[in-house]
Scaffold this active site. Sequence first.
Site, PDB file in Angstrom:
ATOM      1  CB  ALA A 107      -9.941  35.865-102.859  1.00  0.00           C
ATOM      2  CB  ALA A 108     -10.650  38.318-107.765  1.00  0.00           C
ATOM      3  N   GLY A 110     -10.748  41.325-103.981  1.00  0.00           N
ATOM      4  CA  GLY A 110      -9.928  41.252-102.778  1.00  0.00           C
ATOM      5  C   GLY A 110     -10.377  42.081-101.592  1.00  0.00           C
ATOM      6  N   GLY A 111     -11.582  42.638-101.655  1.00  0.00           N
ATOM      7  CA  GLY A 111     -12.058  43.454-100.535  1.00  0.00           C
ATOM      8  C   GLY A 111     -12.095  42.668 -99.232  1.00  0.00           C
ATOM      9  CE  LYS A 112     -17.502  40.193 -99.361  1.00  0.00           C
ATOM     10  NZ  LYS A 112     -17.456  40.518-100.800  1.00  0.00           N
ATOM     11  CD  GLU A 130     -11.351  35.137-109.010  1.00  0.00           C
ATOM     12  OE1 GLU A 130     -12.000  35.330-107.962  1.00  0.00           O
ATOM     13  OE2 GLU A 130     -11.887  34.772-110.077  1.00  0.00           O
ATOM     14  NE  ARG A 135     -13.555  38.274-110.674  1.00  0.00           N
ATOM     15  CZ  ARG A 135     -14.190  39.371-110.283  1.00  0.00           C
ATOM     16  NH1 ARG A 135     -14.399  40.348-111.135  1.00  0.00           N
ATOM     17  NH2 ARG A 135     -14.638  39.497-109.050  1.00  0.00           N
ATOM     18  CG  ASP A 175     -18.027  37.210-101.264  1.00  0.00           C
ATOM     19  OD1 ASP A 175     -19.226  37.261-100.958  1.00  0.00           O
ATOM     20  OD2 ASP A 175     -17.435  38.129-101.867  1.00  0.00           O
ATOM     21  CB  CYS A 228     -23.753  40.504-103.457  1.00  0.00           C
ATOM     22  SG  CYS A 228     -23.134  40.159-105.095  1.00  0.00           S
TER      23      CYS A 228
HETATM   24  N1  SAM Z   1     -14.737  38.045-102.279  1.00  0.00           N
HETATM   25  C1  SAM Z   1     -14.510  38.966-103.361  1.00  0.00           C
HETATM   26  C2  SAM Z   1     -14.236  40.337-102.791  1.00  0.00           C
HETATM   27  O1  SAM Z   1     -14.598  40.612-101.647  1.00  0.00           O
HETATM   28  O2  SAM Z   1     -13.619  41.150-103.476  1.00  0.00           O
HETATM   29  C3  SAM Z   1     -15.656  38.948-104.355  1.00  0.00           C
HETATM   30  C4  SAM Z   1     -15.882  37.587-104.910  1.00  0.00           C
HETATM   31  S1  SAM Z   1     -17.055  37.517-106.188  1.00  0.00           S
HETATM   32  C5  SAM Z   1     -18.545  37.660-105.372  1.00  0.00           C
HETATM   33  C6  SAM Z   1     -17.016  35.834-106.628  1.00  0.00           C
HETATM   34  C7  SAM Z   1     -15.736  35.382-107.301  1.00  0.00           C
HETATM   35  O3  SAM Z   1     -15.867  33.982-107.604  1.00  0.00           O
HETATM   36  C8  SAM Z   1     -15.428  36.073-108.618  1.00  0.00           C
HETATM   37  O4  SAM Z   1     -14.159  36.671-108.557  1.00  0.00           O
HETATM   38  C9  SAM Z   1     -15.454  34.965-109.647  1.00  0.00           C
HETATM   39  O5  SAM Z   1     -14.476  35.097-110.645  1.00  0.00           O
HETATM   40  C10 SAM Z   1     -15.194  33.723-108.815  1.00  0.00           C
HETATM   41  N2  SAM Z   1     -15.730  32.486-109.439  1.00  0.00           N
HETATM   42  C11 SAM Z   1     -16.490  32.360-110.552  1.00  0.00           C
HETATM   43  N3  SAM Z   1     -16.725  31.057-110.812  1.00  0.00           N
HETATM   44  C12 SAM Z   1     -16.134  30.351-109.867  1.00  0.00           C
HETATM   45  C13 SAM Z   1     -16.016  28.965-109.596  1.00  0.00           C
HETATM   46  N4  SAM Z   1     -16.595  28.059-110.370  1.00  0.00           N
HETATM   47  N5  SAM Z   1     -15.278  28.594-108.537  1.00  0.00           N
HETATM   48  C14 SAM Z   1     -14.710  29.511-107.735  1.00  0.00           C
HETATM   49  N6  SAM Z   1     -14.803  30.839-107.923  1.00  0.00           N
HETATM   50  C15 SAM Z   1     -15.499  31.251-108.973  1.00  0.00           C
END
Ligand code: SAM
Length: 449
Positions: A107-108, A110-112, A130, A135, A175, A228
């Site tokens: 979630a970080a 946090g936009g979504k 998260e 984050r 996401d 993305c």
């Molecule tokens: N949804 C968020 C937003 O809208 O702000 C952006 C999410 S970003 C694309 C993906 C997130 O997955 C990152 O914050 C990252 O730290 C986290 N992440 C990294 N490795 C992960 C894992 N093994 N399991 C779950 N989350 C993970």
Amino acid sequence: MTYDAYTERIKRLLPDEWEAFLRASACAPSLRVNSLKMTPARLETLLGVPLDPVEWCADGRYYPEEFAAGKTTLHEAGAYYIQEASAMLPATLLDARPGELVLDLCAAPGGKSGQLAAAMRGEGLLVCNEVVPSRAAILSRNIERLGVRNAVVLNESVPRLQDRFPSAFDKILVDAPCSGEGMFAKDPNARAEWTADSPSICAARQKAILDSAAAMLKAGGTLCYSTCTFAPEENELQVEDFLRSHPEFELAQLRTAIPQPRLADFVPKAVASKCVRVMPNLARGNGHFFALMRKTDGDDISLPKGRYSVPHAMARVWDDFAKSALKTTAIVPGAAFGDSLVMLPDCCPDLTGLKTLRSGLRLGDVVKGRLAPSHSLAAALSADDATSVLDLPHDSREARDYLFGATLEGDARGWCLIAASGCSLGWGKGSDGTIKNHYPKGLRPTRSH
Ligand code: SAM
């Protein structure tokens, strides 16, 4: 060298349009109006800059490059969230409703999550998780700034969540962490971090996250998967693999007006035709991929119930505060953690043993028999909710000074909500013609801001 590998892959993936794709530049910056606090029309009037609608998100707006959207008091007040336009689509597609049980797994910042919360309008349960601690702290701050009342914010690994919440959620957003190719046009660091192995390394991680998400969804529930990036192994091939190993899921047909690219034959057509890509040469977004999957079979297990209570004496302290400081009666403490009172979301599960940054709306701490209201509470109130309000024009010197910690002038007595053009900023406490500043020190901007 590695970037050549990226270019080569794009040429193979987009036989007709790779040149246009590689030439496409980053699109205009955008923001999402936080409908918990603001409307797009009012924001445009207040900011005095032209805002151009994002076609796939009712609250999304492009803004001019030269406008410093992150430096306004209305941004601090949570009136909007700066968000890339294509990133507004997954929460729109997941279509979270008030009263549902929703999990945002990665979630970080946090936009979504903020967008899901706006759609839920404070009703139901939104679990925002998260895994990276730093984050998760940013996520928690954004949830607070946006005035979300019904979110639990966790800093957990996905497998630990899977153990705790089997077949529990109506809707889950994954996401996923990805190779980030959609960021290349805007962020040179994203290019520097990319290697030819990035997509396959990310795909393995995404597969594990998706498997856990599948286990946490109820029968009849919906899973939105987004990245993305443009790499098919993280997108269509990932979805194809997921459907193969999860026959209890079916892929929903997404219908949007967003023009779709012609992809090379190695991308499975049956999957691609139901998913959506935002491609920077075809739409006003930097790049995203989305798939929506429905769980047609499986269990539906209630979330493990938490045992929460509020000691009588603390409830009385709250009542005294609420009677004098609030007009709304919709805020009621549901749990006490030490001296702190919290309003829990509906159906708040047992969170014992989970790294929990937020378990709903923090209301404040009981100190010497009185309530010291929290900043989270101020952020979640509208100017109409409080008895005493100092509503400053958002572009006034005073509103700005408040954020820097200045004492204000005013004849309020006791707790007073400080607002910027109707959007709450934080607390002040008035006596003898001055209002002492209670904006948290840790949130005050630096002078260069
Ligand atoms: N949804 C968020 C937003 O809208 O702000 C952006 C999410 S970003 C694309 C993906 C997130 O997955 C990152 O914050 C990252 O730290 C986290 N992440 C990294 N490795 C992960 C894992 N093994 N399991 C779950 N989350 C993970």
